[in-house]
Scaffold this motif. Structure first.
Motif, mmCIF file in Angstrom:
data_model
loop_
_atom_site.group_PDB
_atom_site.id
_atom_site.type_symbol
_atom_site.label_atom_id
_atom_site.label_comp_id
_atom_site.label_asym_id
_atom_site.label_seq_id
_atom_site.Cartn_x
_atom_site.Cartn_y
_atom_site.Cartn_z
ATOM 1 N N SER A 62 -50.648 -12.536 52.746
ATOM 2 C CA SER A 62 -50.098 -12.648 51.333
ATOM 3 C C SER A 62 -50.951 -14.090 50.894
ATOM 4 O O SER A 62 -51.229 -14.137 49.635
ATOM 5 C CB SER A 62 -48.651 -13.307 51.615
ATOM 6 O OG SER A 62 -47.696 -12.206 51.843
ATOM 7 N N LEU A 85 -44.712 -8.312 49.862
ATOM 8 C CA LEU A 85 -43.502 -9.082 49.732
ATOM 9 C C LEU A 85 -42.516 -8.406 50.187
ATOM 10 O O LEU A 85 -41.325 -8.880 50.596
ATOM 11 C CB LEU A 85 -43.402 -9.754 48.243
ATOM 12 C CG LEU A 85 -44.559 -10.705 47.922
ATOM 13 C CD1 LEU A 85 -44.353 -10.866 46.505
ATOM 14 C CD2 LEU A 85 -44.442 -11.782 48.931
ATOM 15 N N GLY A 122 -36.876 -12.987 48.663
ATOM 16 C CA GLY A 122 -37.973 -12.118 48.749
ATOM 17 C C GLY A 122 -37.949 -10.932 47.656
ATOM 18 O O GLY A 122 -39.237 -10.672 47.014
ATOM 19 N N ALA A 168 -40.768 -10.670 44.267
ATOM 20 C CA ALA A 168 -41.466 -9.299 44.006
ATOM 21 C C ALA A 168 -40.911 -8.962 42.563
ATOM 22 O O ALA A 168 -41.836 -8.448 41.716
ATOM 23 C CB ALA A 168 -41.059 -8.286 44.932
ATOM 24 N N LEU A 170 -43.912 -18.324 45.192
ATOM 25 C CA LEU A 170 -44.371 -17.260 46.506
ATOM 26 C C LEU A 170 -44.402 -18.077 47.899
ATOM 27 O O LEU A 170 -44.006 -17.659 48.665
ATOM 28 C CB LEU A 170 -45.841 -17.128 46.063
ATOM 29 C CG LEU A 170 -46.814 -16.250 47.164
ATOM 30 C CD1 LEU A 170 -46.034 -15.025 47.327
ATOM 31 C CD2 LEU A 170 -48.119 -16.196 46.712
ATOM 32 N N ASP A 230 -40.132 -16.947 55.393
ATOM 33 C CA ASP A 230 -40.646 -15.830 56.223
ATOM 34 C C ASP A 230 -41.005 -16.437 57.421
ATOM 35 O O ASP A 230 -40.845 -15.979 58.536
ATOM 36 C CB ASP A 230 -41.498 -15.061 55.419
ATOM 37 C CG ASP A 230 -42.354 -14.127 56.425
ATOM 38 O OD1 ASP A 230 -41.436 -13.140 56.735
ATOM 39 O OD2 ASP A 230 -43.412 -14.159 56.682
#
Length: 429
Positions: A13, A351, A367, A371, A413, A420
């Motif tokens: 990412s 994502l 998340g 997205a 982001l 994560d």
């Protein structure tokens, strides 16, 4: 920065982010390039120089975001949300009007658009609220509260008015379907949009006839399958269709602004007079017409870096911001545009994969919020530039010129990437 954080960070990412920001900067440089004025890529009198500064500050933001404990974003989400509402409300007193919208704070030569950061704050608090619900969101009271969280900033943005940002906020409703909201509501949302467009294009009578035929076919099909007539479903469908159709003219004439009406009329080819169509295309569809021409002229491989004649001639207004994709199409052709589309698509899919592997419900929902917001920006901007949808002022994430947009998307982001990276320490709620 802890070694474990660096190890657990999703570098795929991050790589997509770096690629998009880099290609975006190259496009901005090409769009605003002037041989007589080029001194340095750090020249703050040029757009590419300012964007270089914005990118540099964005990198510092990333370090700051990753350094903070991941629980901070969940625990203080309500505070961020309240601050964002206060900043949006403050625009009506201290805001600067630009292009007819009261969307900016101006501090000297620096301007900030709070609606971009409000998307982050709303996504965080929206995720926090949904994660605190221990069952799927099918209770009307919980659903109402969730919609209210989205509606409060959306109403303040509608009053500015900023239709593009308004649509992005309601893209978060897609998250509700992942969390258990009945998919029938999505069907009704799509149905309302379709009936609205058909009514605008062909009139109320035609729309009503089409709706009655389709509902009749549905009733016949359902009876053949189950030997029952779905009276309740037919009543709901009929009510939605008739209410939408008969209220379309009210919404179109009284709610939408004149420039929105003109763009919709041009998009739907509602005007029959060729002369008026030509005038409307010149006055309200000029940006789209020129952007389509620029992209088409690029062919398969493009004209080459700094070789775009339409870009050099500044034929496309706002080309370094909302229409930056046209520079890519003219100079790098179909190959360049498809490359960027593939990168964006890969990032969005990545994502969703990351969201599904989260152990924390908050992280998973956030998340999906990230997205959804990126997907809406991505689809609307590119669709607008190539003429698939009406012109709506909305930037291409990580690509368009501007500090507010770049920083907000970066924060959006990398908060998720921070969450994560900490998933190994999370527990399912």
């Amino acid at each position: 920065m802890k070694q474990s954080l660096i190890k657990n960070l999703d570098w795929l990412s991050v790589f997509c982010y770096i690629l998009l920001v880099s290609i975006g900067w190259i496009a901005i440089f090409s769009t605003t390039y002037n041989e007589a004025e080029v001194t340095s890529i750090f020249d703050l009198d040029q757009f590419y120089g300012k964007q270089t500064l914005f990118i540099g500050l964005g990198l510092l933001l990333i370090v700051f975001i990753l350094a903070i404990d991941s629980k901070f974003y969940e625990n203080f989400s309500f505070v961020f949300y309240l601050i964002s509402l206060a900043l949006l409300a403050g625009l009506f007193v201290l805001g600067k009007k630009t292009n007819g919208a009261l969307s900016w704070y101006a501090i000297g030569s620096i301007t900030v658009q709070p609606s971009e950061f409000a998307k982050v704050a709303t996504a965080l608090f929206f995720s926090k609220f949904l994660s605190d619900i221990h069952t799927n969101i099918q209770n009307f009271k919980d659903l109402f509260k969730a919609i209210l969280i989205l509606a409060l900033p959306a109403i303040l943005i509608l009053l500015q008015p900023d239709v593009g940002s308004l649509l992005v906020f309601f893209s978060l409703t897609f998250v509700l379907f992942r969390e258990g909201m009945h998919v029938a509501l999505l069907f009704y949302m799509v149905l309302v949009a379709i009936v609205f467009i058909i009514t605008l294009k062909f009139g109320v009578l035609f729309a009503v006839i089409i709706c009655l035929l389709m509902i009749g076919f549905y009733g016949f099909w359902y009876k053949r399958r189950t030997n029952r007539i779905p009276f309740q479903n037919i009543f709901i469908l009929l009510s939605v269709c008739l209410l939408t159709s008969f209220s379309t003219s009210i919404v179109f004439d009284s709610v939408l602004k004149q420039h929105h009406r003109n763009r919709l009329s041009l998009w739907l080819r509602m005007e029959q007079d060729p002369q008026k169509i030509s005038e409307m295309r010149r006055d309200f569809g000029y940006n789209t017409y020129m952007s389509e021409s620029a992209i088409t002229s690029g062919g398969i491989f493009g004209k080459g870096f700094l070789e775009g004649t339409r870009t050099k001639g500044s034929f496309v207004p706002e080309q370094h911001t909302d229409y930056i994709f046209t520079t890519l199409g003219e100079e790098w052709g179909l190959v360049g545009t498809l490359t960027v589309i593939v990168i964006f698509t890969f990032l969005l899919l990545r994502l969703i994969i990351l969201a599904e592997r989260q152990r924390s419900k908050f992280s998973r929902i956030y998340g999906y919020c990230v997205a959804s917001i990126l997907f809406m920006h991505y689809c609307i901007n590119i669709g607008m530039v190539i003429g698939l949808i009406p012109t709506i002022g909305i930037p291409l994430p990580f690509f368009s010129y501007g500090g507010s947009g770049l920083w907000a998307f970066t924060i959006l982001l990398f908060i998720f990437l921070r969450l994560d990276a900490n998933r190994v320490n999370d527990w399912i709620k």
